[in-house]
Enzyme design. Structure first.
Site, PDB file in Angstrom:
ATOM      1  N   CYS A 288      10.747  19.393  -4.261  1.00 43.02           N
ATOM      2  CA  CYS A 288      10.634  20.526  -5.184  1.00 43.02           C
ATOM      3  C   CYS A 288      10.894  21.844  -4.466  1.00 43.02           C
ATOM      4  O   CYS A 288      11.571  22.725  -4.988  1.00 43.02           O
ATOM      5  CB  CYS A 288       9.245  20.553  -5.822  1.00 43.02           C
ATOM      6  SG  CYS A 288       8.841  19.115  -6.818  1.00 43.02           S
TER       7      CYS A 288
ATOM      8  N   GLU B 150       6.067  23.123 -13.545  1.00 48.47           N
ATOM      9  CA  GLU B 150       6.711  23.380 -12.253  1.00 48.47           C
ATOM     10  C   GLU B 150       8.036  22.651 -12.306  1.00 48.47           C
ATOM     11  O   GLU B 150       8.095  21.422 -12.302  1.00 48.47           O
ATOM     12  CB  GLU B 150       5.846  22.879 -11.094  1.00 48.47           C
ATOM     13  CG  GLU B 150       6.294  23.440  -9.742  1.00 48.47           C
ATOM     14  CD  GLU B 150       7.267  22.533  -9.011  1.00 48.47           C
ATOM     15  OE1 GLU B 150       8.495  22.720  -9.222  1.00 48.47           O
ATOM     16  OE2 GLU B 150       6.817  21.675  -8.261  1.00 48.47           O
TER      17      GLU B 150
END
Length: 461
Positions: free
Chosen positions: A264, A230
């Site tokens: 994120c 990720e």
């Protein structure tokens, strides 16, 4: 001479913590110890593993009064926000609640002649490489389900949050999780790559930069080790003409600025229908102008320093380049902006996708806002990115949101919210955001492998 890992506090540039990194030989010994313990851990009843993991989670919660100021010193998040235990506990609790169903055998069929089923079995040794921006929540996404599924776990945390892995291991061990089942490892980049390259792990989960993800995949090349990544994003928000304007502004700007923009799935670019554009910008500027930039230990501070001076330098560069290319900056410099880690949050208009601030991941307190006239225009702009983590759609029309969402290249589609991980949904991305998936039933499937059983019964003639 061994390597020393140092956490430099963004508050004042001092060394807040340091630890000696393991040599390759010492790291190999630690992993061998984990591997030797894995079969016995996996053989324990599932509920026993669940109970031990949740006891470890509770033990982390009991440390929260120490953890919150520690995080402020390590990565700059203001203490007023109280740390991460709410999300940490929510994610672990959900994964615990769905474990039995998620890990159950897939029954294919049984008759007088055959019994057939698919079993989920643990990979073995899972290596979790966690980032500094939400160091507890990002780590637990993998640590909890990996342990519950019967894996043993080696955790390597970012140097910027050097003490987090140590804290987690201490808490879990105090709750009864064996030391040879969950280990925190202090590792340098070279040793990390060497371990992956020699097939030390059975699965690697990495959260971090694109460059870091590429390094993980290069190290794993030819080993057939599974690598889940990720790697961040450039997440868009799209405000349609029928949106609740106040809710959209409040949520999207908070999504862009909270944690000094170091999220994120933070909002990094916003597209607003032309009918709401001016009002949206006016309200957004009012919100950001009211922030209090300052020392994260001060309860009045709403925006702390960025985690590292070099991160702030990149954001300043993107803002400066955009202004030179014609963008309009709406926030006057804050008095507390020191040219280093303490950075004025910024809202930019008159931006285009020719500017890095609308293309490259900023990971800081800046957002560009563009005017659009149609869904088609907004979709094209949202997809004009090398990343695909989340997208936030603002409308009162559920069917429209689903139609637009189907056309966006992203891992998660939000409607009337942003910047949140629902542990019941798969946390995943596409394009340069990486591959893999955490949380939800899919998270358990990624942390196990399928094993098929085709059993022919002995029958009398």
């Amino acid at each position: 001479m061994g390597q020393t890992l140092k956490c430099i506090s963004p508050i004042d540039g001092s060394v807040f913590a340091q630890r000696d990194a393991l040599s390759l030989e010492a790291a190999q010994a630690e992993i061998a110890r984990l591997r030797a313990a894995q079969a016995a851990w996996a053989a324990r009843p599932l509920q026993e593993r669940v109970d031990l993991v949740m006891a470890g989670v509770a033990a982390v919660g009991a440390m929260n009064d120490e953890i919150v100021p520690e995080l402020a010193h390590m990565m700059g998040r203001p203490v007023r926000y109280g740390g991460e235990f709410g999300g940490f506990n929510e994610r672990a609790s959900h994964m615990a609640s769905i474990a039995a169903e998620s890990l159950a055998n897939v029954e294919v069929g049984e008759d007088e002649t055959f019994k057939r089923y698919i079993k989920r079995v643990p990979h073995g040794v899972v290596f979790v490489v966690a980032p500094w921006n939400y160091p507890y929540m990002t780590a637990i996404n993998t640590v909890a389900p990996a342990l519950i599924a019967g894996n043993v776990v080696a955790l390597k945390h970012a140097t910027q949050t050097l003490l987090v892995g140590e804290r987690m291991a201490q808490a879990f061990h105090s709750a009864g999780v064996p030391e040879d089942v969950f280990a925190n490892l202090f590792l340098g980049h070279d040793v990390t790559s060497a371990l992956i390259a020699e097939n030390a792990f059975d699965f690697v989960n990495f959260t971090g930069s694109v460059g870091g993800g590429q390094a993980m995949e290069r190290a794993a090349a030819g080993t057939f080790t599974g690598v889940g990544t990720e790697l961040g994003g450039k997440d868009p928000g799209y405000v349609m003409e029928d949106a609740d304007l106040d809710a959209a502004v409040d949520t999207l700007i908070d999504g862009a600025m909270f944690n000094s923009g170091q999220c994120c799935c933070g909002i990094e670019r916003i597209y607003v229908h032309e009918s709401l554009f001016d009002a949206f910008v006016e309200k957004a500027v009012a919100i950001v102008s009211g922030y209090k930039l300052g020392h994260p230990m001060d309860e009045a501070t709403t925006l702390g320093p960025m985690a590292n001076v070099r991160f702030a330098a990149e954001v300043r560069a993107q803002i400066s380049e955009a202004i030179e290319a014609g963008a309009t900056a709406h926030i006057a410099p804050f008095a507390e902006d020191d040219g280093g880690a303490y950075l004025t949050p910024q809202i930019l208009t008159n931006v285009t996708h020719d500017m890095r601030v609308m293309r490259d991941e900023s990971f800081g307190p800046v957002v560009g806002i563009m005017k659009v006239s149609s869904d088609a225009e907004a979709i094209a702009l949202m997809n004009d990115s090398e990343f695909g983590l989340t997208a936030s759609l603002w409308t009162q029309d559920l069917d429209r949101a689903m139609r637009v969402g189907d056309q966006i290249e992203t891992g998660t589609v939000f409607m009337n919210r942003a910047d949140y991980l629902d542990p019941g949904l798969c946390w995943t991305g596409c394009k340069n955001t990486g591959r893999g998936g955490g949380l939800s039933v899919i998270g358990f499937h990624n942390l196990t492998r399928p094993k098929s059983y085709h059993l022919k019964k002995v029958t009398q003639a």
